[in-house]
Structures are given as structure tokens and as C-alpha cells.
Design an enzyme around this catalytic site. Sequence first.
Site, PDB file in Angstrom:
ATOM      1  CE1 TYR A  80      -3.972   2.110   0.611  1.00  5.03           C
ATOM      2  CE2 TYR A  80      -2.485   3.392   1.614  1.00  5.03           C
ATOM      3  CZ  TYR A  80      -3.839   3.432   0.818  1.00  5.03           C
ATOM      4  OH  TYR A  80      -4.645   4.301   0.606  1.00  5.03           O
ATOM      5  CG  PHE A 132      -6.696  18.396 -23.840  1.00 12.33           C
ATOM      6  CD1 PHE A 132      -6.836  17.718 -25.047  1.00 12.33           C
ATOM      7  CD2 PHE A 132      -7.251  17.481 -23.063  1.00 12.33           C
ATOM      8  CE1 PHE A 132      -7.241  16.441 -25.464  1.00 12.33           C
ATOM      9  CE2 PHE A 132      -7.770  16.274 -23.024  1.00 12.33           C
ATOM     10  CZ  PHE A 132      -7.553  15.876 -24.344  1.00 12.33           C
ATOM     11  CB  THR A 133     -11.897  17.979 -23.744  1.00 15.61           C
ATOM     12  OG1 THR A 133     -10.679  16.819 -23.404  1.00 15.61           O
ATOM     13  CG2 THR A 133     -12.100  18.266 -25.000  1.00 15.61           C
ATOM     14  CG  ASP A 223      -1.262  18.658 -21.403  1.00 15.59           C
ATOM     15  OD1 ASP A 223      -0.637  17.658 -21.203  1.00 15.59           O
ATOM     16  OD2 ASP A 223      -2.433  18.983 -21.526  1.00 15.59           O
ATOM     17  CE  LYS A 266      -3.919  10.935 -24.215  1.00 19.84           C
ATOM     18  NZ  LYS A 266      -3.762  12.152 -23.613  1.00 19.84           N
ATOM     19  NE  ARG A 390     -10.394  15.893 -29.375  1.00 19.66           N
ATOM     20  CZ  ARG A 390     -10.934  15.550 -28.282  1.00 19.66           C
ATOM     21  NH1 ARG A 390     -12.374  15.859 -28.096  1.00 19.66           N
ATOM     22  NH2 ARG A 390     -10.207  14.898 -27.397  1.00 19.66           N
ATOM     23  CG  PHE A 457     -16.188  14.815 -26.764  1.00 18.81           C
ATOM     24  CD1 PHE A 457     -15.908  15.944 -25.930  1.00 18.81           C
ATOM     25  CD2 PHE A 457     -15.200  13.731 -26.591  1.00 18.81           C
ATOM     26  CE1 PHE A 457     -14.814  15.923 -25.247  1.00 18.81           C
ATOM     27  CE2 PHE A 457     -13.939  13.822 -25.701  1.00 18.81           C
ATOM     28  CZ  PHE A 457     -13.985  14.884 -25.064  1.00 18.81           C
TER      29      PHE A 457
HETATM   30  C1  LIG Z   1      -4.838  13.059 -23.148  1.00 20.72           C
HETATM   31  C2  LIG Z   1      -4.619  14.351 -22.693  1.00 20.72           C
HETATM   32  C3  LIG Z   1      -5.042  14.851 -21.266  1.00 20.72           C
HETATM   33  C4  LIG Z   1      -5.812  14.219 -20.291  1.00 20.72           C
HETATM   34  O1  LIG Z   1      -5.362  12.933 -20.037  1.00 20.72           O
HETATM   35  P1  LIG Z   1      -6.074  11.651 -19.608  1.00 20.72           P
HETATM   36  O2  LIG Z   1      -4.969  10.596 -19.288  1.00 20.72           O
HETATM   37  O3  LIG Z   1      -6.976  11.337 -20.690  1.00 20.72           O
HETATM   38  O4  LIG Z   1      -6.866  11.887 -18.351  1.00 20.72           O
HETATM   39  C5  LIG Z   1      -4.554  16.247 -21.185  1.00 20.72           C
HETATM   40  N1  LIG Z   1      -3.882  16.952 -21.994  1.00 20.72           N
HETATM   41  C6  LIG Z   1      -3.631  16.498 -23.300  1.00 20.72           C
HETATM   42  C7  LIG Z   1      -3.107  17.166 -24.426  1.00 20.72           C
HETATM   43  C8  LIG Z   1      -4.036  15.279 -23.714  1.00 20.72           C
HETATM   44  O5  LIG Z   1      -3.913  14.557 -24.830  1.00 20.72           O
END
Ligand SMILES: *Cc1c(COP(=O)(O)O)cnc(C)c1O
Length: 466
Positions: A80, A132-133, A223, A266, A390, A457
Amino acid sequence: MELDVNTFRHRSWAEPWKVKMVEHVKMTTYEERKKAIVDAGYNTFLLRSRDVYIDLLTDSGTSAMSDRQWAGMMMGDEAYAGSENFYHLEEAVQKYYGYKYVVPTHQGRGAENIISKVLIKPGDIVPGNMYFTTTRLHQELAGGEFHDIVIDEAHDPESEHPFKGNIDLNKLEALVKKYGAEKIPYVSMATTVNMAGGQPISMANLRELRAYTQKHGILIIHDMTRVAENAWFIKVREDGYQDKSVAEIVKEICSLTDGATMSAKKDALVNIGGFLAMNDHGIYEEACNLVVVYEGLHTYGGLAGRDMEAMAIGIGESVQDDHIRARIGQVEYLGNRLLAHEIPIVKPIGSHGIFLNAKKFLPSVPQINFPAQALAAAIYLDSGIRSMERGIVSAGRDKATGDHYYPKLELVRLTIPRRVYTQAHMDVVVESILEVYDQRNRIKGFKMVYEPKYLRFFQARFESLG
Ligand SMILES: *Cc1c(COP(=O)(O)O)cnc(C)c1O
């Protein structure tokens, strides 16, 4: 015998790996696909993956892990607290990115939630190189107001600017003048800019941003979801970086920022995971206070030990020149084939996918009838290839007026998972898009019949107008 070894630019982008295991995918009939897309309300997010042939919905969490990462999964220390794998992750973040402190989170938005709550006060302004969303939503939920300060070229799918992720410092200056620097806790700086089509920011621009923000006491929160891909573009496009490795460039980018949110799904080649990183101990302490509320203890943050191990190994693999060259090489292969047929796509070709310009592809479908949504559905119907919208659906509504945002970019994203598909798969994608392009007059657009409150979306449903 000696040969000239300076052949780098003449070799193709072929992958620096070979296949060890395969996963079968289903080939569907037109009738099966028709039923599947109608059942899904014409939203590719609502399709079942078993009905998909080539899945280009996203590059998020869809990478193939290496044999080393899988071996690492077997070394999960599922304690843990104080898991060995956490310390491996911490070492990888320090070694490859250079940030001092790391707080694991279940994925990128977990980190966005925490940093937004730590740094943003109600009424604050958060400028960024395009929204970004999830990032913007967390900034808004924390009481902030997002302002787009990306250069104008980013909103123009025809512009061939090599660094469309750059920040317009005049736009930032205007915000500082209007609201005062004390209202701006940080600039949200993304490498690469996802919503602009995976477009990079240049090192020169980042340096200027650093100088300006330092003068005004504003932080830069990075980011860093696709930082290695951004570094590749700096290497091949920016003067003075040709002889630097991707790993060196990645570290230089990070050194110009104060902290970072990472979606390791990613760049970092894992199926789940993320983290928040920073150099300031005070911010780290605040983040540790919140991570236990939302994610888990600060040494696991919602992840299994094995996930942190795979992430630690994936980070190291993700910054290798050979890897990134092949990754972006595959994306460029697909894009260049489409360009050869004069299919309208966002240029220059970005890092993680090809973005079809739906406004040009379907000029007779008005934006209010969701052209990109309709195009994504048509491509699925033709071939079982899954892409995503998008455009106006992703952009959502203005909180104040309740009206749709009408983004300039109305795109269909064909996102390429890392180390998953072959060149022959890319050829099938080209064939399908050419087919749909020939039949584009049959696509009449949609009306929305169900709209969720947040990030619509993902779950919105549509009916076809013809
Ligand atoms: C995917 C993404 C996020 C969010 O990350 P998640 O792992 O999906 O929560 C933030 N910023 C960018 C540019 C992304 O492509």
C-alpha cells in the site's frame, strides 16, 4: 572495408522493433457496421471495440507495451505504501524530465484536477496554447477562466507554420494588462497541442515565454502529454537542435517550466497512468494533501505498483530517437499519402494523428449539423475504421451564454496508436478515406438527440439527416 555511415536521411522510418504477439481483429460486413453505428447513436465513442477493425479513436492508453515493460509488470510491488515501483517512477521522472517531485495519478486528468485546485482561485485567468477538453474543464471547475493565447496560425488548417503550438506573447501581455499578473497563477503550456492537430511549440518561443512569465511572477505548468513528440519536431525543424538527442531536448523543455501534468497513456507507452510533477516543495505538499482525497496515497496515486513500473520503463523508451522517428514517420506516411490524393488535412502533419478538415471535406454540411461527427461515422460505415470528432461537439457550450462554441477547426482525428498498426493498415485507411471522399455528397449531417452535461463528445447521440 568501410562504408559511408552518414545515411540517416536516406533510410525509411521503419520500426526499431519486431512483433512478438498478435491480437486478432474482426472484419465486419457493411450490414453489421450499419447496425453498430445506428445503435451507437452515430457516435464512434459508443461503438463496441469488437465491431472495430482498425481503431484510430485515440492514441491514449492504446500503445503496445514492450517485452521489457511486460517483464516489469511481473515485478509489481503491491505494498500500500512505499512501493519499490514508485521509486523507480520517481527516478525515471527525475532522470528523463528533470522535475524534482512526482505525485502519481490514475491518468492525466487526475493530475489536472489536483494542480487546478492547488493553484487556481475563483476568478483567476488561465492562459494556454489552445484548450484541451479535460484540462480546461478542471481549470473551470476550480473557478478559473481559460483564455486561448496560441498563435492565430494554429486555428488555420491551411497554415504551414512549423510551430503552430507557439504562444502569442502579445495575447498574453493583453491579459496581463487587462486582469493583472496577480490574477494569472500560471500559463498552461502543452507539448504538442492536441486540439490544433498535434502541433509543436518551438524552444525559442518557450524561452521567450519563460522570460516574460518570470518577469511577472507567473508559473508555467506544462501539459507534457506528448513532450517527446514535440522534441522530435524541434530536432528536425528548429535551428541548432539537429545534433541534440530527443532525450536532451525533452529535458531542456521541462527545465523551462515549473511543473507538469502527464497523461502517461500517450508518450509514455502505458495503458493507464499519469502523474503530477513540480520543482516547488510547497506545491508538492499541497498536492500530497489532495492526492489522498482524489486518487490514493502519494506513493501510488490510484495505480497498481505494476502500472508504475511499466510507466517508469515506458518513459525511458519514449525518449529514444529511433522510437520517435518511427512513430512520427508512420503518421507522416499516412498523411503524405492522403495529401498526394488532395484530401484536405491539417498541415503540417502533426505528431499523433492525421486530422481531416471536415469543413472542406463536406462543404455543404453546416457546422450546426456536425460535419466532423458525420464524417467519422461515414468512415466507420465504409471500412470499420474508428476515428473521432474534434469540432463543435468536442468544443461544448459557453458556460455564460449556453450557446455552442463554434470552433474554427472542424476536424476528424485519425489517431495512430504507438507500435500497434502496420504500413498495410495505413494503406487500408487511405483506401477507405478515398472511398468516402468519392461518396461525400451522400453525407447530409446530423442532429443531436442526446447531450450530456460535461465533455459531451463522449456520450452524445445523433440522428442522420439523410
Ligand atoms: C489525453 C490528454 C490529457 C488528459 O489525460 P487523460 O490521461 O486522458 O486523463 C490532457 N492533455 C492532453 C493534451 C491530452 O492529450
